[in-house]
Design a protein around this motif. Structure first.
Motif, PDB file in Angstrom:
ATOM      1  N   PRO A  33      53.617-112.602  -0.245  1.00 56.93           N
ATOM      2  CA  PRO A  33      54.294-113.781   0.321  1.00 56.93           C
ATOM      3  C   PRO A  33      55.774-113.562   0.593  1.00 56.93           C
ATOM      4  O   PRO A  33      56.359-114.264   1.422  1.00 56.93           O
ATOM      5  CB  PRO A  33      54.072-114.861  -0.749  1.00 56.93           C
ATOM      6  N   HIS A  34      56.408-112.591  -0.100  1.00 55.16           N
ATOM      7  CA  HIS A  34      57.849-112.385   0.054  1.00 55.16           C
ATOM      8  C   HIS A  34      58.195-111.404   1.168  1.00 55.16           C
ATOM      9  O   HIS A  34      59.373-111.176   1.437  1.00 55.16           O
ATOM     10  CB  HIS A  34      58.433-111.868  -1.265  1.00 55.16           C
ATOM     11  N   LEU A  35      57.183-110.830   1.820  1.00 54.27           N
ATOM     12  CA  LEU A  35      57.412-109.894   2.909  1.00 54.27           C
ATOM     13  C   LEU A  35      57.001-110.506   4.235  1.00 54.27           C
ATOM     14  O   LEU A  35      56.015-111.259   4.293  1.00 54.27           O
ATOM     15  CB  LEU A  35      56.622-108.599   2.689  1.00 54.27           C
ATOM     16  N   CYS A  36      57.720-110.166   5.294  1.00 55.68           N
ATOM     17  CA  CYS A  36      57.320-110.641   6.618  1.00 55.68           C
ATOM     18  C   CYS A  36      56.025-109.942   7.034  1.00 55.68           C
ATOM     19  O   CYS A  36      55.574-108.982   6.397  1.00 55.68           O
ATOM     20  CB  CYS A  36      58.430-110.396   7.639  1.00 55.68           C
ATOM     21  N   VAL A  37      55.414-110.441   8.112  1.00 54.07           N
ATOM     22  CA  VAL A  37      54.133-109.912   8.574  1.00 54.07           C
ATOM     23  C   VAL A  37      54.210-108.413   8.822  1.00 54.07           C
ATOM     24  O   VAL A  37      53.333-107.648   8.393  1.00 54.07           O
ATOM     25  CB  VAL A  37      53.699-110.672   9.846  1.00 54.07           C
ATOM     26  N   LEU A  38      55.253-107.953   9.515  1.00 55.56           N
ATOM     27  CA  LEU A  38      55.377-106.534   9.825  1.00 55.56           C
ATOM     28  C   LEU A  38      55.460-105.695   8.553  1.00 55.56           C
ATOM     29  O   LEU A  38      54.778-104.666   8.421  1.00 55.56           O
ATOM     30  CB  LEU A  38      56.607-106.293  10.694  1.00 55.56           C
ATOM     31  N   ASP A  39      56.275-106.123   7.599  1.00 57.86           N
ATOM     32  CA  ASP A  39      56.430-105.352   6.360  1.00 57.86           C
ATOM     33  C   ASP A  39      55.183-105.416   5.494  1.00 57.86           C
ATOM     34  O   ASP A  39      54.910-104.481   4.724  1.00 57.86           O
ATOM     35  CB  ASP A  39      57.644-105.849   5.576  1.00 57.86           C
ATOM     36  N   ASN A  40      54.400-106.495   5.586  1.00 58.62           N
ATOM     37  CA  ASN A  40      53.145-106.579   4.853  1.00 58.62           C
ATOM     38  C   ASN A  40      52.205-105.444   5.235  1.00 58.62           C
ATOM     39  O   ASN A  40      51.428-104.966   4.402  1.00 58.62           O
ATOM     40  CB  ASN A  40      52.467-107.929   5.131  1.00 58.62           C
TER      41      ASN A  40
ATOM     42  N   ILE B 162      54.084-101.616   4.544  1.00 59.34           N
ATOM     43  CA  ILE B 162      54.289-101.207   3.146  1.00 59.34           C
ATOM     44  C   ILE B 162      53.140-100.341   2.624  1.00 59.34           C
ATOM     45  O   ILE B 162      53.343 -99.471   1.781  1.00 59.34           O
ATOM     46  CB  ILE B 162      54.500-102.440   2.240  1.00 59.34           C
ATOM     47  N   GLY B 163      51.935-100.546   3.147  1.00 53.07           N
ATOM     48  CA  GLY B 163      50.818 -99.714   2.698  1.00 53.07           C
ATOM     49  C   GLY B 163      51.041 -98.251   3.010  1.00 53.07           C
ATOM     50  O   GLY B 163      50.742 -97.370   2.196  1.00 53.07           O
ATOM     51  N   LEU B 164      51.579 -97.961   4.197  1.00 57.81           N
ATOM     52  CA  LEU B 164      51.868 -96.579   4.575  1.00 57.81           C
ATOM     53  C   LEU B 164      52.967 -95.991   3.703  1.00 57.81           C
ATOM     54  O   LEU B 164      52.914 -94.824   3.316  1.00 57.81           O
ATOM     55  CB  LEU B 164      52.271 -96.521   6.048  1.00 57.81           C
ATOM     56  N   GLU B 165      53.955 -96.815   3.380  1.00 65.51           N
ATOM     57  CA  GLU B 165      55.056 -96.333   2.538  1.00 65.51           C
ATOM     58  C   GLU B 165      54.581 -96.028   1.119  1.00 65.51           C
ATOM     59  O   GLU B 165      54.915 -94.980   0.550  1.00 65.51           O
ATOM     60  CB  GLU B 165      56.182 -97.367   2.517  1.00 65.51           C
ATOM     61  N   LEU B 166      53.815 -96.936   0.546  1.00 63.10           N
ATOM     62  CA  LEU B 166      53.338 -96.717  -0.827  1.00 63.10           C
ATOM     63  C   LEU B 166      52.399 -95.524  -0.909  1.00 63.10           C
ATOM     64  O   LEU B 166      52.346 -94.825  -1.923  1.00 63.10           O
ATOM     65  CB  LEU B 166      52.641 -97.982  -1.341  1.00 63.10           C
ATOM     66  N   ARG B 167      51.641 -95.281   0.179  1.00 62.00           N
ATOM     67  CA  ARG B 167      50.707 -94.151   0.180  1.00 62.00           C
ATOM     68  C   ARG B 167      51.416 -92.816   0.299  1.00 62.00           C
ATOM     69  O   ARG B 167      51.082 -91.859  -0.403  1.00 62.00           O
ATOM     70  CB  ARG B 167      49.715 -94.301   1.334  1.00 62.00           C
ATOM     71  N   ASP B 168      52.425 -92.733   1.164  1.00 64.00           N
ATOM     72  CA  ASP B 168      52.986 -91.427   1.524  1.00 64.00           C
ATOM     73  C   ASP B 168      54.357 -91.144   0.920  1.00 64.00           C
ATOM     74  O   ASP B 168      54.741 -89.984   0.810  1.00 64.00           O
ATOM     75  CB  ASP B 168      53.080 -91.309   3.054  1.00 64.00           C
ATOM     76  N   ALA B 169      55.118 -92.174   0.543  1.00 63.38           N
ATOM     77  CA  ALA B 169      56.402 -91.952  -0.122  1.00 63.38           C
ATOM     78  C   ALA B 169      56.170 -92.094  -1.622  1.00 63.38           C
ATOM     79  O   ALA B 169      56.424 -93.137  -2.226  1.00 63.38           O
ATOM     80  CB  ALA B 169      57.440 -92.954   0.371  1.00 63.38           C
ATOM     81  N   ARG B 170      55.652 -91.048  -2.222  1.00 62.34           N
ATOM     82  CA  ARG B 170      55.074 -91.170  -3.566  1.00 62.34           C
ATOM     83  C   ARG B 170      56.098 -91.406  -4.660  1.00 62.34           C
ATOM     84  O   ARG B 170      55.770 -91.953  -5.709  1.00 62.34           O
ATOM     85  CB  ARG B 170      54.246 -89.923  -3.864  1.00 62.34           C
ATOM     86  N   PHE B 171      57.341 -90.979  -4.468  1.00 63.64           N
ATOM     87  CA  PHE B 171      58.326 -91.122  -5.537  1.00 63.64           C
ATOM     88  C   PHE B 171      59.109 -92.429  -5.426  1.00 63.64           C
ATOM     89  O   PHE B 171      59.276 -93.146  -6.400  1.00 63.64           O
ATOM     90  CB  PHE B 171      59.278 -89.925  -5.539  1.00 63.64           C
TER      91      PHE B 171
END
Length: 260
Positions: free
Chosen positions: A86-93, A96-105
């Motif tokens: 709910p705290h993220l806009c549609v685009l960031d929702n 963020i999945g790509l970021e959490l998957r590939d930016a592991r640290f």
């Protein structure tokens, strides 16, 4: 070799048997709809496929190997209640999945990779009809739009298996029809293997290439939890929708993007 194999699967909680003696073979690219009375183990079966639970007995195999007993990127999931931030806009929702998957640290992208992730997310959102709402927040969206957002979150990760737990149960009939068309279109494009729980029998027949009916074949009034549900009917449907899927095929919604 079959894509997914379910071998003598049981799930029990103490002396409560929920599922018993499930044996099933699934071909890659099938769209399996799961129907049956409330409490007969359909959602439990999805949790086993997702890896949220481990089976009490038996095994689940993906291409001959045990399915990982914890959720991972090979499996996407969409629930009836919208699983959005709910705290993220549609685009960031979606991005963020790509970021959490590939930016592991750090769990975040920067610079070029950030731009490419957001471009891929925007492209996915245009595909599901939310291109006009990239800067909105989930609370500003209707129920149907929030479910489109949840579907975009799942497809952006390019899973191999998509699990849907009554995703359209809370939507109005007209919106459900639009969501059915969207889901079938994305499924055809990606070649995903889909399992979808529904309480709407007509929805199960119209969407699936295979209808799996869960029911208890044994009942003891003196011990109502002693026996679990099985798959009592396995009905092929809509075979004209099935096309051969290569084992090397991955969802190709963004063929020109490489953000890994």
């Amino acid at each position: 070799m079959s894509y997914i194999q379910i071998v003598n699967l049981w799930q029990t909680y103490g002396d409560h048997v929920v599922l018993e003696r499930l044996n099933l073979t699934i071909t890659q690219g099938e769209f399996c709809t799961l129907v049956g009375a409330s409490g007969c183990g359909k959602s439990t079966f999805l949790r086993l496929l997702l890896g949220q639970e481990a089976p009490s007995r038996g095994s689940l195999l993906l291409e001959g190997k045990l399915l990982a007993q914890e959720p991972d990127i090979t499996r996407g999931v969409v629930f009836q209640r919208y699983s959005v931030f709910p705290h993220l806009c549609v685009l960031d929702n979606v991005a963020i999945g790509l970021e959490l998957r590939d930016a592991r640290f750090l769990g975040r992208f920067f610079g070029r990779r950030k731009r490419e992730a957001r471009e891929a997310a925007a492209q996915m959102l245009h595909r599901v009809g939310l291109g006009h709402a990239l800067d909105r927040y989930p609370g500003q969206l209707s129920g149907g739009m929030q479910q489109r957002l949840a579907i975009a979150q799942a497809f952006i990760m390019q899973p191999r298996i998509l699990l849907l737990d009554e995703p359209f149960g809370a939507l109005d009939p007209g919106i459900r029809k639009d969501m059915h068309a969207l889901l079938l279109e994305l499924w055809r494009e990606t070649g995903l293997t889909v399992f979808m729980v529904t309480h709407d029998l007509s929805e199960g027949f119209s969407l699936g290439t295979r209808l799996l009916v869960f029911d208890k074949v044994r009942n003891d009034p003196q011990a109502p939890n002693a026996y679990g549900a099985r798959i009592t009917y396995d009905i092929p449907l809509n075979s004209e929708r099935l096309t051969p899927v290569s084992a090397t095929v991955a969802p190709a919604l963004f063929p020109d993007k490489d953000i890994a």
